[in-house]
Design a protein around this motif. Structure first.
Motif, PDB file in Angstrom:
ATOM      1  N   ASN A 191       0.807  -1.220   0.000  1.00 22.78           N
ATOM      2  CA  ASN A 191       0.000   0.000   0.000  1.00 22.78           C
ATOM      3  C   ASN A 191       0.837   1.266   0.000  1.00 22.78           C
ATOM      4  OD1 ASN A 191      -2.459  -1.463   0.067  1.00 22.78           O
ATOM      5  ND2 ASN A 191      -2.241  -1.714   2.289  1.00 22.78           N
ATOM      6  N   ASN A 192       2.088   1.150  -0.408  1.00 22.75           N
ATOM      7  CA  ASN A 192       2.961   2.298  -0.609  1.00 22.75           C
ATOM      8  C   ASN A 192       3.603   2.150  -1.989  1.00 22.75           C
ATOM      9  OD1 ASN A 192       3.038   3.886   2.084  1.00 22.75           O
ATOM     10  ND2 ASN A 192       3.286   1.748   2.716  1.00 22.75           N
ATOM     11  N   ALA A 193       4.290   3.190  -2.427  1.00 23.57           N
ATOM     12  CA  ALA A 193       4.807   3.181  -3.801  1.00 23.57           C
ATOM     13  C   ALA A 193       6.315   3.348  -3.868  1.00 23.57           C
ATOM     14  CB  ALA A 193       4.121   4.270  -4.624  1.00 23.57           C
ATOM     15  N   GLY A 194       7.018   2.800  -2.887  1.00 25.24           N
ATOM     16  CA  GLY A 194       8.476   2.843  -2.924  1.00 25.24           C
ATOM     17  C   GLY A 194       9.019   4.256  -3.001  1.00 25.24           C
ATOM     18  N   CYS A 195       9.940   4.480  -3.940  1.00 20.61           N
ATOM     19  CA  CYS A 195      10.554   5.799  -4.106  1.00 20.61           C
ATOM     20  C   CYS A 195       9.616   6.808  -4.759  1.00 20.61           C
ATOM     21  CB  CYS A 195      11.838   5.682  -4.931  1.00 20.61           C
ATOM     22  SG  CYS A 195      13.221   4.941  -4.021  1.00 20.61           S
ATOM     23  N   GLU A 196       8.434   6.354  -5.146  1.00 17.58           N
ATOM     24  CA  GLU A 196       7.434   7.267  -5.706  1.00 17.58           C
ATOM     25  C   GLU A 196       6.531   7.848  -4.619  1.00 17.58           C
ATOM     26  OE1 GLU A 196       7.495   8.197  -8.903  1.00 17.58           O
ATOM     27  OE2 GLU A 196       9.295   6.949  -8.989  1.00 17.58           O
ATOM     28  N   GLU A 225      16.544   3.422  -4.905  1.00 16.73           N
ATOM     29  CA  GLU A 225      15.555   3.237  -5.960  1.00 16.73           C
ATOM     30  C   GLU A 225      14.655   2.068  -5.597  1.00 16.73           C
ATOM     31  OE1 GLU A 225      17.754   2.584  -9.516  1.00 16.73           O
ATOM     32  OE2 GLU A 225      18.379   0.562  -8.981  1.00 16.73           O
ATOM     33  N   SER A 226      13.439   2.098  -6.098  1.00 18.83           N
ATOM     34  CA  SER A 226      12.489   1.028  -5.791  1.00 18.83           C
ATOM     35  C   SER A 226      12.860  -0.253  -6.539  1.00 18.83           C
ATOM     36  CB  SER A 226      11.074   1.459  -6.199  1.00 18.83           C
ATOM     37  OG  SER A 226      10.711   2.659  -5.558  1.00 18.83           O
TER      38      SER A 226
END
Length: 345
Positions: A191-196, A225-226
């Motif tokens: 439910n998160n977008a890494g480095c975004e 980075e993701s």
């Protein structure tokens, strides 16, 4: 009538003068080239603009000139706000570039809310808490790990939560804080977008609900980075988060009371930090959160009470990676979203 000797003398003077002229012209062009090289852009860094070196130099020079003017203007505007503002390591970025790189990494679960309740300093000083608290020095050892640098990865939500887990482990064990893997949270927290981008409360919820232990940075190093998740929860040994609490739009006397239990995760508005060099931020900082940090202490003893805030932009930002924010007026939205962390000892 001039003699041959006179003519030879004239030519000698001319040769000498030409030599001086050549040296002068050489130095002028050398200085010009030196200045131009200061504005050269490495190959590939402006691939979206005209590739001509001349145009690149012109663009960078004019950007630098405009940016210096912009920073000076802000420094003059903010000169009475208590904080020192001016040229920083971000000054080679336009504000649009800075915003894209450093202010787009938080996807908060709270709605923007300009909580402007003012709590008088006298009222805050009546709270049954110490006048000062700094978790870097409060115990006989520091429970705050070294300042990290998220660089161009929009993972402030992961940095601030992992930093607070590290602190609570140190507080619970009496040992120095461990160096846990931020990259694991960037890659694996659902439910998160890494480095975004991501949200601190969702990150803590993932740690508790999935029962995923956090491993060391040595085992799962930071790449900025993701990537895909490289850890299987059932096969992992590490630090496990037992519980957390996420508070939305709380009063600042509550924030101070929560700090008695340890450092806090906080969502903030970091828009004006672009120019921050030091001092206490008191004005010109709204409550539209776009960044996440760790609050490591406070000081109520002076004329302007302030929080001690740890950032994730490296130790060359602000006060060795830290900054100060005024207490009592929700400056920078400091009370918009606050989280506490409890770990297994």
């Amino acid at each position: 009538m001039r003699t041959h000797s006179d003519i030879r003398g004239i030519f000698a003077v001319m040769r000498k003068s030409c030599g001086y002229l050549f040296i002068f012209v050489f130095h002028v062009f050398a200085e010009r080239n030196t200045r131009l090289r200061a504005f050269e852009v490495p190959s590939g860094t402006l691939n979206t603009r005209n590739s001509s070196n001349v145009l690149n130099r012109f663009y960078v020079y004019n950007h630098y000139k405009d940016d210096v003017g912009h920073h000076r203007s802000l420094a003059n505007k903010f000169k009475d706000n208590g904080a020192k503002n001016g040229l920083t390591k971000f000054s080679d970025l336009s504000f649009a570039e800075f915003k894209e790189l450093y202010l787009s990494d938080l996807q908060p679960s709270v709605k923007p809310f300009n909580h402007t309740r003012i709590i008088p300093v006298q009222q805050l000083r009546k709270l049954p808490i110490p006048d000062r608290l700094d978790w870097r020095t409060y115990l006989n050892y520091s429970i705050i790990s070294p300042v990290k640098n998220q660089k161009k990865c929009g993972g402030c939500w992961a940095f601030s939560t992992v930093e607070t887990v590290e602190s609570m482990v140190a507080k619970a064990t009496g040992n120095a804080p461990p160096n846990l893997s931020v990259q694991q949270v960037i890659d694996c927290a659902s439910n998160n977008a890494g480095c975004e981008g991501g949200d601190t409360c969702r990150a803590l919820s993932w740690m508790v609900d999935s029962k995923t232990p956090l491993v060391s940075d040595a085992l799962y190093p930071l790449t900025d980075e993701s990537n895909f998740c490289k850890i299987e929860p059932n096969d992992t040994k590490g630090t496990q988060v037992k519980d957390y609490q996420c508070y939305k739009h709380v009063s600042e006397d509550k924030v101070l009371q929560l700090l008695q239990g340890g450092p806090l995760v906080a969502a903030v508005d970091a828009t004006t930090w672009y120019n921050y060099q030091g001092g206490v931020i008191q004005y010109h900082c709204d409550a539209f959160v776009n960044h996440a940090v760790q609050i490591v202490g406070y000081d109520l003893s002076g004329e302007v009470p302030y929080y001690i805030v740890r950032n994730s932009w490296g130790a060359d930002f602000g006060h060795d990676g830290f900054l100060y924010i005024k207490i009592g007026e929700n400056v920078c939205g400091i009370a918009s979203e606050i989280s506490t962390v409890l770990v297994y000892a």
